[in-house]
Scaffold this active site. Structure first.
Site, PDB file in Angstrom:
ATOM      1  N   THR A 100       1.010  -1.361  -0.037  1.00 32.15           N
ATOM      2  CA  THR A 100       0.035  -0.007   0.202  1.00 32.15           C
ATOM      3  C   THR A 100       0.724   1.327  -0.063  1.00 32.15           C
ATOM      4  O   THR A 100       0.855   2.146  -0.884  1.00 32.15           O
ATOM      5  CB  THR A 100      -0.866  -0.004   1.166  1.00 32.15           C
ATOM      6  OG1 THR A 100      -1.302  -1.152   1.368  1.00 32.15           O
ATOM      7  CG2 THR A 100      -2.036   0.973   1.142  1.00 32.15           C
ATOM      8  N   TRP A 102       3.981   1.802  -0.691  1.00 31.73           N
ATOM      9  CA  TRP A 102       4.858   1.957  -2.054  1.00 31.73           C
ATOM     10  C   TRP A 102       3.807   2.603  -3.228  1.00 31.73           C
ATOM     11  O   TRP A 102       3.864   3.363  -3.908  1.00 31.73           O
ATOM     12  CB  TRP A 102       5.242   0.457  -2.542  1.00 31.73           C
ATOM     13  CG  TRP A 102       6.482   0.552  -3.483  1.00 31.73           C
ATOM     14  CD1 TRP A 102       6.919   1.740  -3.995  1.00 31.73           C
ATOM     15  CD2 TRP A 102       7.060  -0.504  -4.177  1.00 31.73           C
ATOM     16  NE1 TRP A 102       7.945   1.227  -4.737  1.00 31.73           N
ATOM     17  CE2 TRP A 102       7.921  -0.154  -4.883  1.00 31.73           C
ATOM     18  CE3 TRP A 102       6.770  -1.959  -3.867  1.00 31.73           C
ATOM     19  CZ2 TRP A 102       8.534  -0.980  -5.846  1.00 31.73           C
ATOM     20  CZ3 TRP A 102       7.387  -2.837  -4.735  1.00 31.73           C
ATOM     21  CH2 TRP A 102       8.465  -2.231  -5.579  1.00 31.73           C
ATOM     22  N   HIS A 159      -8.781   0.084   1.681  1.00 27.35           N
ATOM     23  CA  HIS A 159      -8.368  -1.441   1.910  1.00 27.35           C
ATOM     24  C   HIS A 159      -9.888  -2.198   1.636  1.00 27.35           C
ATOM     25  O   HIS A 159     -10.337  -3.525   1.928  1.00 27.35           O
ATOM     26  CB  HIS A 159      -8.107  -1.891   3.199  1.00 27.35           C
ATOM     27  CG  HIS A 159      -6.666  -1.446   3.615  1.00 27.35           C
ATOM     28  ND1 HIS A 159      -5.679  -1.609   2.722  1.00 27.35           N
ATOM     29  CD2 HIS A 159      -6.072  -0.849   4.677  1.00 27.35           C
ATOM     30  CE1 HIS A 159      -4.354  -1.253   3.267  1.00 27.35           C
ATOM     31  NE2 HIS A 159      -4.868  -0.826   4.245  1.00 27.35           N
ATOM     32  N   ARG A 181      -0.160  -9.130  -3.277  1.00 31.13           N
ATOM     33  CA  ARG A 181       1.117  -9.495  -2.851  1.00 31.13           C
ATOM     34  C   ARG A 181       1.340 -10.935  -2.671  1.00 31.13           C
ATOM     35  O   ARG A 181      -0.014 -11.667  -1.873  1.00 31.13           O
ATOM     36  CB  ARG A 181       1.584  -8.828  -1.417  1.00 31.13           C
ATOM     37  CG  ARG A 181       2.998  -9.143  -1.217  1.00 31.13           C
ATOM     38  CD  ARG A 181       3.547  -8.395   0.038  1.00 31.13           C
ATOM     39  NE  ARG A 181       5.056  -8.342   0.332  1.00 31.13           N
ATOM     40  CZ  ARG A 181       5.561  -7.785   1.244  1.00 31.13           C
ATOM     41  NH1 ARG A 181       4.888  -7.360   2.234  1.00 31.13           N
ATOM     42  NH2 ARG A 181       6.773  -8.057   1.223  1.00 31.13           N
TER      43      ARG A 181
HETATM   44  P1  A3P Z   1       7.763  -6.256   4.739  1.00 32.08           P
HETATM   45  O1  A3P Z   1       7.077  -6.291   6.179  1.00 32.08           O
HETATM   46  O2  A3P Z   1       7.796  -7.619   4.085  1.00 32.08           O
HETATM   47  O3  A3P Z   1       9.100  -5.678   4.652  1.00 32.08           O
HETATM   48  P2  A3P Z   1       1.838  -1.769   3.493  1.00 32.08           P
HETATM   49  O4  A3P Z   1       2.579  -0.627   2.815  1.00 32.08           O
HETATM   50  O5  A3P Z   1       0.563  -2.256   2.441  1.00 32.08           O
HETATM   51  O6  A3P Z   1       1.358  -1.627   4.773  1.00 32.08           O
HETATM   52  O7  A3P Z   1       2.962  -2.785   3.223  1.00 32.08           O
HETATM   53  C1  A3P Z   1       3.980  -2.933   4.025  1.00 32.08           C
HETATM   54  C2  A3P Z   1       5.136  -3.824   3.186  1.00 32.08           C
HETATM   55  O8  A3P Z   1       5.740  -3.168   2.225  1.00 32.08           O
HETATM   56  C3  A3P Z   1       6.256  -4.052   4.377  1.00 32.08           C
HETATM   57  O9  A3P Z   1       6.836  -5.368   3.732  1.00 32.08           O
HETATM   58  C4  A3P Z   1       7.290  -2.950   3.660  1.00 32.08           C
HETATM   59  O10 A3P Z   1       8.533  -3.082   4.266  1.00 32.08           O
HETATM   60  C5  A3P Z   1       7.088  -2.636   2.198  1.00 32.08           C
HETATM   61  N1  A3P Z   1       7.369  -1.409   1.809  1.00 32.08           N
HETATM   62  C6  A3P Z   1       6.972  -0.336   2.548  1.00 32.08           C
HETATM   63  N2  A3P Z   1       7.616   0.653   1.395  1.00 32.08           N
HETATM   64  C7  A3P Z   1       7.841   0.302   0.329  1.00 32.08           C
HETATM   65  C8  A3P Z   1       8.800   0.511  -0.682  1.00 32.08           C
HETATM   66  N3  A3P Z   1       8.749   1.788  -1.049  1.00 32.08           N
HETATM   67  N4  A3P Z   1       9.096  -0.411  -1.584  1.00 32.08           N
HETATM   68  C9  A3P Z   1       9.188  -1.545  -1.326  1.00 32.08           C
HETATM   69  N5  A3P Z   1       8.531  -2.166  -0.113  1.00 32.08           N
HETATM   70  C10 A3P Z   1       7.995  -1.238   0.637  1.00 32.08           C
END
Ligand code: A3P
Length: 345
Positions: A100, A102, A159, A181
């Site tokens: 989300t 990202w 969501h 994912r």
């Molecule tokens: P991990 O816990 O596997 O590291 P969301 O944004 O939906 O909450 O998802 C969080 C997940 O996306 C986490 O994964 C986080 O580290 C990863 N994430 C957050 N920002 C990111 C980015 N810019 N690029 C890649 N992954 C990212």
């Protein structure tokens, strides 16, 4: 395909008065839907976590976690009754912990690239760095009527499962981008996240327990697989309106996926931008490295601390935590659920 999207002016953290007003509005909404919610099937996961099932998916209800009730089922019911989408809106949809942050970063950086320049000098002052991706692109569930009446600004996260989206989102001309994912990585990310939120002295949640609940579909907005299926099918039925991305493909082929995203949301890169490195600058600004470094100091375990959204940002980390048996079970569920659909797991 091109359509205008209004620029969004990010709001930094809200003030105490605004927070109070938000809670008061939410309390009214909770009261309004009390009877409807009481009639729903429910599960008590633990003393802090009660989920109820609405239209096939599990949600928190009432105030939950730090009194932040933005994602409660009542908010979804209110949106279904009241929300009017604009044809120019763009919704960035996802399950929790699926990319989300990202996707929000990329969507915001792309749509606002004329307003917020992204060269090396101005990077430090970019709103994704000075506020957070979640300030820049608020959730529909939390902002549309609870906090910010001018919700639109063109770009929102959500969501909410596709089949429970407010009707006006489906029937209007707006665009929806979904990020899926691998369920195993999402589960591990979710488990870590829940434990980060509990870094307050209470005992950590065991992976076995989270795994068991996940398999039963008992995560917020779960079952995970059904959430993905809803958006996947919509992307096949309405390819011009719904784009289905995956975290893994975005990692593997970031450049082309970012171009695909930009084009879908009506903001294609020009040849000049491709040649002068603008695409790459957006990718770097939104990279895990850049954003996690910018927000790492802010990780106090509360919902408003941006650091909690960054952990490892890799593909396949779940193998470091799940047993062979757990992987087998999760693969079997996904195989059955995604049967006949081209969804990765
Ligand atoms: P991990 O816990 O596997 O590291 P969301 O944004 O939906 O909450 O998802 C969080 C997940 O996306 C986490 O994964 C986080 O580290 C990863 N994430 C957050 N920002 C990111 C980015 N810019 N690029 C890649 N992954 C990212």
């Amino acid at each position: 395909m091109s359509f205008p999207v209004a620029f969004y002016s990010p709001v930094a953290s809200i003030t105490q008065d605004e927070e109070k007003a938000r809670k008061a509005k939410m309390a009214i909404i909770i009261e309004r839907y009390k009877e409807k919610v009481l009639a729903l099937p429910r599960k008590e996961i633990d003393t802090n976590l009660h989920l109820c099932k609405y239209e096939g998916f599990w949600y928190h209800h009432g105030f939950w976690l730090h009194s932040n009730a933005n994602f409660s089922v009542e908010a979804i019911m209110a949106l279904q009754d009241e929300f009017q989408a604009l044809p120019t809106d763009v919704f960035l949809a996802s399950q929790v912990k699926s990319g989300t942050t990202w996707l929000k970063s990329l969507g915001f950086a792309i749509l606002n690239r004329a307003k917020f320049k992204i060269d090396k000098d101005s990077c430090a002052t970019h709103p994704l760095i000075t506020t957070s991706p979640h300030d820049c692109v608020p959730f529909l569930e939390s902002e549309s009527f609870l906090n910010n009446p001018s919700y639109a600004n063109g770009l929102m996260g959500t969501h909410i499962p596709y089949t429970s989206l407010p009707q006006s989102i489906i029937s209007s001309d707006c665009r929806i981008v979904y990020i899926h994912r691998n369920p195993k990585d999402m589960l591990i990310s979710f488990w870590h996240f829940m434990n980060t939120l509990r870094e307050d002295g209470s005992s950590p949640i065991k992976l076995d327990d989270t795994f068991e609940l996940f398999c039963k579909g008992l995560t917020p907005n779960g079952p995970f697989w059904d959430h993905a299926i809803g958006y996947y099918k919509a992307s096949l039925e309405r390819p011009n309106k719904v784009l289905f991305l995956t975290y893994e493909k975005l990692k593997e082929d970031t450049y082309n996926e970012v171009k695909r995203l930009a084009s879908f949301i009506g903001s294609s890169f020009t040849k000049e931008e491709e040649d002068d490195g603008s695409v790459q600058e957006i990718i770097e600004l939104c990279s895990f490295k850049k954003l996690s470094e910018a927000h790492k100091g802010n990780k106090d375990g509360s919902h408003s601390s941006n650091g909690i959204y960054f952990r490892k940002g890799t593909v396949g980390d779940s193998v470091n935590y799940l047993t062979t048996e757990m992987i087998k079970t999760l693969d079997e569920i996904a195989k059955e659920k995604f049967d006949g659909l081209n969804i990765s797991f």
